[in-house]
Design an enzyme around this catalytic site. Structure first.
Site, PDB file in Angstrom:
ATOM      1  N   ARG A   1     -12.256 -11.629   5.568  1.00 24.06           N
ATOM      2  CA  ARG A   1     -11.696 -11.375   4.234  1.00 24.06           C
ATOM      3  C   ARG A   1     -11.606 -12.653   3.400  1.00 24.06           C
ATOM      4  NH1 ARG A   1      -6.304 -11.805   2.209  1.00 24.06           N
ATOM      5  NH2 ARG A   1      -5.373 -12.190   4.237  1.00 24.06           N
TER       6      ARG A   1
ATOM      7  N   HIS B   1      -6.026 -17.570  10.395  1.00 24.01           N
ATOM      8  CA  HIS B   1      -5.718 -18.467   9.279  1.00 24.01           C
ATOM      9  C   HIS B   1      -5.630 -19.884   9.835  1.00 24.01           C
ATOM     10  CE1 HIS B   1      -3.927 -20.223   5.773  1.00 24.01           C
ATOM     11  NE2 HIS B   1      -3.994 -19.077   5.132  1.00 24.01           N
TER      12      HIS B   1
ATOM     13  N   ALA C   1       0.835  -1.205   0.000  1.00 30.71           N
ATOM     14  CA  ALA C   1       0.000   0.000   0.000  1.00 30.71           C
ATOM     15  C   ALA C   1       0.870   1.256   0.000  1.00 30.71           C
ATOM     16  CB  ALA C   1      -0.930  -0.011   1.214  1.00 30.71           C
TER      17      ALA C   1
ATOM     18  N   ARG D   1     -11.939 -19.106   5.603  1.00 26.52           N
ATOM     19  CA  ARG D   1     -11.011 -19.219   6.736  1.00 26.52           C
ATOM     20  C   ARG D   1     -11.715 -19.210   8.084  1.00 26.52           C
ATOM     21  NH1 ARG D   1      -6.366 -15.237   4.315  1.00 26.52           N
ATOM     22  NH2 ARG D   1      -5.751 -16.713   2.706  1.00 26.52           N
TER      23      ARG D   1
ATOM     24  N   ALA E   1       3.576 -12.433   2.021  1.00 24.48           N
ATOM     25  CA  ALA E   1       2.368 -12.993   1.395  1.00 24.48           C
ATOM     26  C   ALA E   1       2.753 -14.111   0.440  1.00 24.48           C
ATOM     27  CB  ALA E   1       1.601 -11.902   0.670  1.00 24.48           C
TER      28      ALA E   1
HETATM   29  C1  LIG Z   1       2.224 -14.786   6.053  1.00 28.24           C
HETATM   30  C2  LIG Z   1       1.218 -13.948   5.320  1.00 28.24           C
HETATM   31  C3  LIG Z   1       0.717 -14.381   4.096  1.00 28.24           C
HETATM   32  C4  LIG Z   1      -0.225 -13.614   3.403  1.00 28.24           C
HETATM   33  N1  LIG Z   1      -0.656 -14.033   2.166  1.00 28.24           N
HETATM   34  C5  LIG Z   1      -1.508 -13.235   1.461  1.00 28.24           C
HETATM   35  C6  LIG Z   1      -1.888 -13.579   0.125  1.00 28.24           C
HETATM   36  O1  LIG Z   1      -1.432 -14.571  -0.439  1.00 28.24           O
HETATM   37  N2  LIG Z   1      -2.760 -12.764  -0.526  1.00 28.24           N
HETATM   38  C7  LIG Z   1      -3.289 -11.634   0.048  1.00 28.24           C
HETATM   39  O2  LIG Z   1      -4.086 -10.935  -0.592  1.00 28.24           O
HETATM   40  N3  LIG Z   1      -2.917 -11.282   1.305  1.00 28.24           N
HETATM   41  C8  LIG Z   1      -2.042 -12.040   2.002  1.00 28.24           C
HETATM   42  N4  LIG Z   1      -1.663 -11.664   3.271  1.00 28.24           N
HETATM   43  C9  LIG Z   1      -2.143 -10.382   3.786  1.00 28.24           C
HETATM   44  C10 LIG Z   1      -1.383  -9.270   3.067  1.00 28.24           C
HETATM   45  O3  LIG Z   1      -0.040  -9.655   2.888  1.00 28.24           O
HETATM   46  C11 LIG Z   1      -1.419  -7.985   3.866  1.00 28.24           C
HETATM   47  O4  LIG Z   1      -2.730  -7.703   4.274  1.00 28.24           O
HETATM   48  C12 LIG Z   1      -0.917  -6.831   2.997  1.00 28.24           C
HETATM   49  O5  LIG Z   1       0.348  -7.155   2.463  1.00 28.24           O
HETATM   50  C13 LIG Z   1      -0.848  -5.578   3.834  1.00 28.24           C
HETATM   51  O6  LIG Z   1      -0.158  -4.610   3.103  1.00 28.24           O
HETATM   52  P1  LIG Z   1       0.057  -3.188   3.756  1.00 28.24           P
HETATM   53  O7  LIG Z   1       0.892  -2.422   2.789  1.00 28.24           O
HETATM   54  O8  LIG Z   1      -1.235  -2.634   4.182  1.00 28.24           O
HETATM   55  O9  LIG Z   1       0.877  -3.486   5.114  1.00 28.24           O
HETATM   56  P2  LIG Z   1       2.294  -4.182   5.329  1.00 28.24           P
HETATM   57  O10 LIG Z   1       2.745  -4.894   4.124  1.00 28.24           O
HETATM   58  O11 LIG Z   1       2.227  -4.950   6.598  1.00 28.24           O
HETATM   59  O12 LIG Z   1       3.255  -2.941   5.559  1.00 28.24           O
HETATM   60  C14 LIG Z   1       3.142  -2.158   6.724  1.00 28.24           C
HETATM   61  C15 LIG Z   1       4.335  -1.222   6.762  1.00 28.24           C
HETATM   62  O13 LIG Z   1       4.155  -0.243   7.770  1.00 28.24           O
HETATM   63  C16 LIG Z   1       5.359  -0.099   8.518  1.00 28.24           C
HETATM   64  N5  LIG Z   1       5.002   0.447   9.827  1.00 28.24           N
HETATM   65  C17 LIG Z   1       4.146  -0.068  10.751  1.00 28.24           C
HETATM   66  N6  LIG Z   1       4.071   0.753  11.818  1.00 28.24           N
HETATM   67  C18 LIG Z   1       4.883   1.813  11.551  1.00 28.24           C
HETATM   68  C19 LIG Z   1       5.239   2.986  12.272  1.00 28.24           C
HETATM   69  N7  LIG Z   1       4.764   3.240  13.495  1.00 28.24           N
HETATM   70  N8  LIG Z   1       6.099   3.861  11.702  1.00 28.24           N
HETATM   71  C20 LIG Z   1       6.633   3.615  10.475  1.00 28.24           C
HETATM   72  N9  LIG Z   1       6.341   2.502   9.761  1.00 28.24           N
HETATM   73  C21 LIG Z   1       5.476   1.623  10.287  1.00 28.24           C
HETATM   74  C22 LIG Z   1       5.923  -1.505   8.525  1.00 28.24           C
HETATM   75  O14 LIG Z   1       7.280  -1.522   8.883  1.00 28.24           O
HETATM   76  C23 LIG Z   1       5.649  -1.908   7.074  1.00 28.24           C
HETATM   77  O15 LIG Z   1       6.631  -1.370   6.221  1.00 28.24           O
HETATM   78  C24 LIG Z   1      -0.707 -12.407   3.970  1.00 28.24           C
HETATM   79  C25 LIG Z   1      -0.210 -11.973   5.199  1.00 28.24           C
HETATM   80  C26 LIG Z   1       0.752 -12.724   5.871  1.00 28.24           C
HETATM   81  C27 LIG Z   1       1.284 -12.236   7.176  1.00 28.24           C
END
Ligand SMILES: Cc1cc2nc3c(=O)[nH]c(=O)nc-3n(C[C@H](O)[C@H](O)[C@H](O)COP(=O)(O)OP(=O)(O)OC[C@H]3O[C@@H](n4cnc5c(N)ncnc54)[C@H](O)[C@@H]3O)c2cc1C
Length: 417
Positions: free
Chosen positions: A408, A246, A23, A307, A54
């Site tokens: 989800r 999960h 994101a 799930r 993921a």
């Molecule tokens: C093991 C696993 C497998 C998954 N598989 C899938 C899949 O196959 N398909 C699917 O659709 N979804 C999957 N998901 C869910 C999906 O990966 C996540 O919901 C999605 O990647 C979230 O993206 P994001 O950018 O919102 O957050 P994230 O990718 O978690 O990024 C969050 C970011 O914010 C930063 N951050 C947090 N707090 C702070 C702060 N206070 N100050 C500065 N930086 C901060 C972190 O360091 C990180 O860089 C999976 C999740 C996991 C854990």
């Protein structure tokens, strides 16, 4: 919220993006390309994120004219969300999937294709069709790799990437009055000093909160910081009671969280209790393992139920039996084919002495995804008492858009972000 008088003032920017998962990286790049001055703030190294972990993939119908396929993606999403999805949001996300997936490809993301050049589409729990694009079993790492490279290539004096900087609080334009909006953040530098970073817009992309739970599939960064900051600033927080568990987290004590993707059940793996497994093993060779799975008593989709249903069923069975885990069975499947599709998982299991294919895999449910979060409108603006909160946006897992309802649908998260 404290008043951090001694904080060092940084140069103001147009947009602060907090977080560098799919994101944050996607949006930061978009804003920078539009000529805005952007500061990306991320609390660890850039790729440290749930995105990077993921596995299964990203759901989406690639032909925008295939109304039947679009309709079933909508229906599956709403069914998985237990009727609580915002249907307008569901329709819009499903309809935009093809364009957003092409955007990822333009950023350099490579999804697996077969020898015929067509995408190798997988199926996961709750999906009535094969519509999940993936990059082997490490789709998130491929997305994070491509977006990180693209962001780093674009870095210049107007686009800074601040690794190991942690956002600690949002700055209200008027102290005590959330309705007046947000005008910056306080953040902690790698040296441990508090800095004030002013901006016209602040976008929280801080991911989920799996580490509020003892057992989680999430990386250590998933500590709910974004929800905490928004809550302290007075923003609306929604649906936090909906945490997705999960069903198949690897159950080996004293190891880091590790997920066995649902795509493996899409590939034919079957969940069994230890007792189901013993019963199956003493029957004639060739007996259909599905007939022995406890999941047939809980969902017409068996091991491929959504799930929430599979995790609850597993929890019930574990409480009934007193066992510490259930078993994911893959020995009826072609081991070479399994290792081809799931090389990362095969290697990880092998490091624990488990051979993918012949050996049963011990699994338990674990906290996986924060369904609720910061309440936002259809373009990601945070709300205060239901009204737009000036200057604050939330995207990705930290935001609650209503797409997921109460639960989800697999692989809809990468799509939403
Ligand atoms: C093991 C696993 C497998 C998954 N598989 C899938 C899949 O196959 N398909 C699917 O659709 N979804 C999957 N998901 C869910 C999906 O990966 C996540 O919901 C999605 O990647 C979230 O993206 P994001 O950018 O919102 O957050 P994230 O990718 O978690 O990024 C969050 C970011 O914010 C930063 N951050 C947090 N707090 C702070 C702060 N206070 N100050 C500065 N930086 C901060 C972190 O360091 C990180 O860089 C999976 C999740 C996991 C854990």
């Amino acid at each position: 919220m404290g008043n951090m008088d001694s904080a060092e003032l940084m140069t103001p920017v147009d947009v602060i993006v907090v977080g560098s998962g799919i994101a944050g990286l996607f949006l930061a790049h978009r804003c920078a390309s539009a000529g805005l001055k952007v500061a990306l703030v991320t609390k660890k190294a850039i790729s440290t994120s749930s995105t990077n972990w993921a596995q299964g993939g990203i759901a989406g119908v690639l032909n925008p004219n295939d109304s039947g396929a679009l309709a079933t993606h909508v229906t599956d999403t709403i069914a998985s969300g237990a009727g609580l999805c915002n249907e307008e949001v569901v329709h819009s996300v499903v309809a935009e999937a093809a364009d957003r997936i092409r955007d990822l490809e333009k950023h350099g993301v490579r999804f697996d294709k077969g020898e015929d050049g067509e995408y190798d589409k997988a199926r996961e729990g709750g999906h009535s069709d094969r519509r999940i694009l993936h990059s082997k079993d490490a789709t998130g790492a491929e997305i994070e790799r491509a977006l990180t490279k693209r962001a780093k290539d674009e870095m210049d004096s107007d686009f800074s990437i601040n690794e190991n900087w942690m956002a600690i609080d949002l700055i209200l334009r008027e102290y005590g009055n959330p309705s007046a909006g947000i005008c910056g953040i306080w953040c902690l530098s790698p040296a441990g000093n508090v800095h004030t970073l002013p901006a016209r817009a602040i976008v929280l992309a801080t991911g989920g909160a799996g580490h509020l739970h003892r057992a989680t599939t999430n990386p250590a960064i998933a500590t709910g910081d974004g929800v905490g900051m928004a809550y302290r600033a007075g923003a609306d927080i929604k649906d936090m009671e909906f945490i997705q568990f999960h069903p198949t987290s690897l159950a080996i004590s004293d190891t880091k969280p590790f997920l066995i993707t649902e795509a493996m059940r899409g590939h034919g793996a079957i969940l069994m209790t230890k007792s189901n497994y013993s019963d199956w093993k003493i029957t004639d060779e060739g007996a259909n393992p599905e007939n022995f799975s406890y999941m047939k008593d809980y969902s017409p989709l068996g091991s491929l139920g959504t799930r929430d249903i599979v995790a609850r069923a597993t929890d019930t069975e574990l409480k009934r039996s007193g066992d510490r885990n259930v078993i994911l069975v893959t020995e009826h499947l072609d081991a070479t084919d399994l290792r081809h599709h799931f090389p990362m998982i095969a290697n990880h299991l092998s490091s624990h002495g488990i051979s993918l294919g012949p050996d049963p895999i011990p699994v338990v449910p674990a906290a996986h995804y924060m369904v609720g979060g910061i309440a936002v409108d259809e373009i990601g603006r945070a709300l205060v008492n239901g009204v737009k909160m000036s200057g604050l946006y939330a995207i990705g897992e930290v935001a609650c858009t209503g797409l997921h309802g109460a639960n989800r649908l697999a692989s809809n998260s990468l799509l939403e972000t």
